[in-house]
Design a protein around this motif. Structure first.
Motif, short mmCIF file in Angstrom:
data_model
loop_
_atom_site.label_atom_id
_atom_site.label_comp_id
_atom_site.label_asym_id
_atom_site.label_seq_id
_atom_site.Cartn_x
_atom_site.Cartn_y
_atom_site.Cartn_z
N GLU A 150 0.83 -1.20 0.00
CA GLU A 150 0.00 0.00 0.00
C GLU A 150 0.86 1.25 0.00
O GLU A 150 0.53 2.25 -0.64
CB GLU A 150 -0.94 -0.01 1.21
CG GLU A 150 -1.98 -1.12 1.19
CD GLU A 150 -2.94 -0.97 0.03
OE1 GLU A 150 -3.22 0.18 -0.38
OE2 GLU A 150 -3.40 -2.00 -0.49
N THR A 151 1.98 1.23 0.72
CA THR A 151 2.87 2.40 0.76
C THR A 151 3.46 2.69 -0.60
O THR A 151 3.51 3.84 -1.05
CB THR A 151 3.99 2.16 1.79
OG1 THR A 151 3.40 1.90 3.07
CG2 THR A 151 4.89 3.38 1.89
N VAL A 152 3.91 1.64 -1.29
CA VAL A 152 4.52 1.82 -2.61
C VAL A 152 3.46 2.28 -3.61
O VAL A 152 3.71 3.14 -4.46
CB VAL A 152 5.21 0.53 -3.06
CG1 VAL A 152 5.73 0.67 -4.49
CG2 VAL A 152 6.34 0.18 -2.12
N LEU A 153 2.24 1.70 -3.54
CA LEU A 153 1.17 2.11 -4.45
C LEU A 153 0.86 3.59 -4.31
O LEU A 153 0.56 4.27 -5.30
CB LEU A 153 -0.09 1.29 -4.18
CG LEU A 153 -0.17 -0.11 -4.79
CD1 LEU A 153 -1.44 -0.81 -4.34
CD2 LEU A 153 -0.13 -0.04 -6.31
N ALA A 154 0.91 4.10 -3.08
CA ALA A 154 0.57 5.50 -2.84
C ALA A 154 1.62 6.45 -3.39
O ALA A 154 1.33 7.62 -3.64
CB ALA A 154 0.37 5.74 -1.34
N GLN A 155 2.87 5.98 -3.57
CA GLN A 155 3.95 6.87 -3.99
C GLN A 155 4.58 6.49 -5.32
O GLN A 155 5.47 7.18 -5.79
CB GLN A 155 5.05 6.87 -2.92
CG GLN A 155 4.57 7.25 -1.53
CD GLN A 155 5.70 7.29 -0.52
OE1 GLN A 155 6.57 8.16 -0.59
NE2 GLN A 155 5.70 6.35 0.40
N ALA A 156 4.09 5.41 -5.95
CA ALA A 156 4.76 4.91 -7.15
C ALA A 156 4.73 5.89 -8.30
O ALA A 156 5.64 5.88 -9.15
CB ALA A 156 4.12 3.58 -7.57
N LEU A 157 3.71 6.75 -8.37
CA LEU A 157 3.59 7.69 -9.49
C LEU A 157 4.30 9.00 -9.24
O LEU A 157 4.31 9.87 -10.12
CB LEU A 157 2.11 7.95 -9.78
CG LEU A 157 1.29 6.74 -10.24
CD1 LEU A 157 -0.17 7.12 -10.40
CD2 LEU A 157 1.83 6.20 -11.55
N LEU A 158 4.90 9.17 -8.07
CA LEU A 158 5.63 10.41 -7.78
C LEU A 158 6.97 10.41 -8.50
O LEU A 158 7.64 9.38 -8.59
CB LEU A 158 5.86 10.55 -6.27
CG LEU A 158 4.60 10.68 -5.40
CD1 LEU A 158 5.00 10.75 -3.93
CD2 LEU A 158 3.79 11.90 -5.79
#
Length: 463
Positions: free
Chosen positions: A403-411
């Protein structure tokens, strides 16, 4: 059947009426009326009165019974209906009060029948409505307090463009703290900066900057249209973003500096070491090993050039040049650069997007899918036309993302790979948004990750 119920009382009154009718009929036809008439006849005969008193027949008896029973029935009906009529008048007044928003009415009628049960239920309904009205008033007060004191400027306009509601922040932003209610919003901002007026004239969310108090202030405008009490209204929210954008800009620059510094150190340190080694080898005359040293230096320099070029391409992404794209050549071109399994039928209508940009995005997504750690045959590509949207889905059978990576993957600059630049998905997001679309990441239920590129499509392709 309860004796005190309306049904029981009506049954008793009907029984009394029936018994009364029977007694009257017997009294008229058998006793005491016939005996009374005989007595009157005898007395008249003794008084030498020749007129005789006739005895009542069956018809006369029915007429006499009707004359007596009709008023008696009317009286019984009045006894039964009087409380019902009083209750109906009370209920009519209570309903009228409810219609006017007054829920304080209670009916003071104490009965131990169905009417009493109805009165009790009505009073309980009134109490419930009063409590709900009180809770609603408290919630409205809380909501109004929150809305009035929020730093986001809120303006609600009606179908004519007049302000129906505005909070404190909006009054200070547009009218020097004075009320905005009833004012025409377009006239109110007629002298405002062009960026503000153009943003409010559109229907989409917008980010704009204006000059305020000698400095530049950035706002985010969020606007929605909806119907309130059956009439169209428009809600506009003006949020100051200067501080937030400054913090995000500083954080982004810090990430850029960290990534660039890390990559430069990884390349310059070996180059510096190899240059020193090459100089030492040249000083000693050992020129046989110099080509290897120079080759390694060239490889590191090429890697560094590619790294810097990637950042430059991200910063200088051109506007997409939309054109019709036939699917078969598009799929064949992708197959030359990466491997995948096509899991859907090719859409009947040609696509409408920038061929070079979308092709590069899909190639990067497929390569990322192969690097996810799943089997190569698990990498799939699907093309679906849903309404006026084109959905390009790339999926794999790797471990997926937390969930953490999904929230920041597009940054931008965010990467979980040791050698990653954090620009692949960020570039895909930038290209999709430049097309007016979006990109979505989601873990698959049976394992793996699905990346969906959503692009708007025209109803008919321009000629």
């Amino acid at each position: 059947m309860r004796l005190r119920s309306l049904e029981g009382r009506l049954a008793v009154l009907l029984a009394v009426a029936s018994l009364s009718g029977a007694l009257i009929y017997v009294g008229v036809t058998h006793w005491p009326l016939p005996q009374l008439l005989i007595w009157l006849h005898n007395n008249l005969a003794q008084s030498n009165l020749t007129q005789s008193v006739p005895s009542p027949n069956r018809t006369d008896a029915v007429v006499i019974c009707a004359v007596i029973l009709i008023p008696l029935s009317w009286w019984f009906a009045h006894i039964v209906m009087a409380p019902v009529k009083r209750l109906l008048r009370a209920l009519e007044g209570a309903v009228a009060s409810y219609r006017d928003g007054d829920f304080s009415i209670s009916i003071a009628l104490h009965r131990r029948d169905e009417l009493g049960d109805l009165v009790r239920v009505h009073n309980e309904l009134g109490q419930t409505l009063r409590e709900q009205r009180q809770n609603l008033a408290q919630r409205e007060l809380l909501l109004d307090t929150v809305v009035q004191n929020t730093p986001v400027a809120l303006v609600l306009t009606d179908a004519n463009g007049r302000v129906a509601y505005a909070n404190i922040a909006a009054r200070h932003l547009f009218n020097e703290g004075r009320s905005l209610t009833g004012l025409h919003f377009a006239s109110l901002i007629a002298d405002a900066p062009d960026a503000l007026r153009k943003a409010t004239e559109g229907t989409e969310d917008a980010l704009f900057s204006v000059e305020m108090d000698g400095s530049e202030e950035t706002f985010h405008l969020s606007q929605r249209a909806f119907r309130l009490q059956g009439r169209p209204h428009r809600l506009q929210l003006f949020r100051r973003m200067t501080r937030e954008l400054s913090r995000q800009e500083v954080a982004a620059w810090k990430r850029v500096i960290r990534v660039v510094s890390h990559e430069l150190n990884n390349s310059l340190a070996p180059i510096s070491s190899l240059a020193h080694s090459g100089a030492e080898l040249a000083r000693r005359g050992d020129i046989q090993r110099l080509p290897g040293v120079f080759a390694t230096i060239g490889e590191r320099a090429k890697h560094l050039h590619g790294f810097i070029d990637g950042y430059a391409r991200f910063a200088k992404l051109p506007a997409p040049r939309l054109a019709a794209v036939e699917w078969k050549p598009f799929i064949d071109g992708l197959a030359l650069h990466c491997q995948f399994h096509l899991q859907s039928e090719i859409p009947a209508q040609a696509g409408w997007f920038d061929l070079a940009q979308i092709e590069q995005v899909v190639i990067n997504l497929v390569k990322n899918a192969h690097e996810a750690g799943g089997p190569p045959e698990g990498v799939t590509l699907a093309l679906n036309q849903v309404g006026h949207e084109l959905r390009i889905e790339v999926a794999d059978r790797g471990p997926g993302m937390s969930e953490t990576v999904l929230a920041q993957a597009l940054l931008p600059f965010y990467s979980t790979k040791r050698s990653g630049t954090g620009l692949g998905l960020a570039l895909a997001r930038e290209i999709s948004e430049a097309h007016g679309g979006r990109i979505a990441l989601a873990n698959r239920e049976d394992g793996g990750l699905r990346v969906t590129l959503i692009l708007p499509q025209p109803a008919t392709l321009p000629s």
